[in-house]
Write an enzyme that holds these catalytic residues in place. Sequence first.
Site, PDB file in Angstrom:
ATOM      1  N   ARG A 219     -19.078 -29.062 -11.973  1.00 21.10           N
ATOM      2  CA  ARG A 219     -18.935 -27.605 -11.925  1.00 21.10           C
ATOM      3  C   ARG A 219     -19.951 -26.964 -10.986  1.00 21.10           C
ATOM      4  NH1 ARG A 219     -17.486 -25.450 -18.062  1.00 21.10           N
ATOM      5  NH2 ARG A 219     -15.643 -26.760 -18.377  1.00 21.10           N
TER       6      ARG A 219
ATOM      7  N   ASP B  61     -18.101 -10.895 -23.267  1.00 23.92           N
ATOM      8  CA  ASP B  61     -18.254 -12.292 -22.886  1.00 23.92           C
ATOM      9  C   ASP B  61     -19.456 -12.395 -21.965  1.00 23.92           C
ATOM     10  OD1 ASP B  61     -16.203 -14.841 -23.151  1.00 23.92           O
ATOM     11  OD2 ASP B  61     -17.530 -15.012 -21.425  1.00 23.92           O
TER      12      ASP B  61
END
Length: 285
Positions: free
Chosen positions: A44, A153
């Site tokens: 990632r 979030d």
Amino acid sequence: MESAAREIDHPSLSAKEFGRLSRFIYDTCGIKMPEVKKTMLEARLAKRLRTLGMHSFVDYCDYLFSAAGQENELVQMLDMVTTNKTDFFREPDHFEYLTHKVLPGWCQRHPGATLSLWSAGCSSGEEPYTLSMVLSEFALHNPGFDFQILATDISTRVLEKAKNAIYAEPLVEPVPMPLKKKYLLRSKDRASGLVRIVPELREKVRFRRLNFMDDDFGGMREQFDIIFCRNVIIYFDRPTQEKLLQRFHRHLKPNALIFMGHSETLSGLDVAFTSVYPTVYRKQG
């Protein structure tokens, strides 16, 4: 030369740099990053190295931990390492319980009030928009009922998607057909396979970036009638789970409810909640 080029294209994350990053991620957002996730983290973050034109994780860590990196790269890094898995009408029995058991009693106790609900860890918006559909349907049959939803979030990337409220048609398959017809707008370009949540549902949801590890959730002052925090605490260790639930407790009104994911439990945690339904808990005190 070919071997050197491959090394630059695919930098390797050493045990030392993995340790630095995993400790930092835990301290910053509470997420445990055990050794088994090293390959995932490497893959990632390699995208960030390519974007920044860096050739090693040493360079990346040095930048991330600098003043400039904390200001410019921290949010980008967290976006890459956080998991954002969600669906419309995920764990549907929760919405049945909300509609048939929770809301009628709440309306009797709070005539004329506005229900306040927090979708904590909302990812790309499927949960808060599901809630907006369910609550709008309840309002149709209960005049005077109103609601507002805060959705938060840590990832700015998924929050941007949630605000846009545009989804590929396969993602909205779980939405019942009557609600699809009422609350989803098909793109004028039918070949795109995209739909968008109708404005009246979008207007009921406020999105905000929030890190659960920030003191008092970054100075949040709101209190809520209901918190949905489902399939979120599974990414934290038990001490962090306990601390997080204690904070949620402070942001719930008296006798308010918190909905957890079906794979989560409060068993063994020092938190003042009473079970009222599978993975649904009422605030004590």
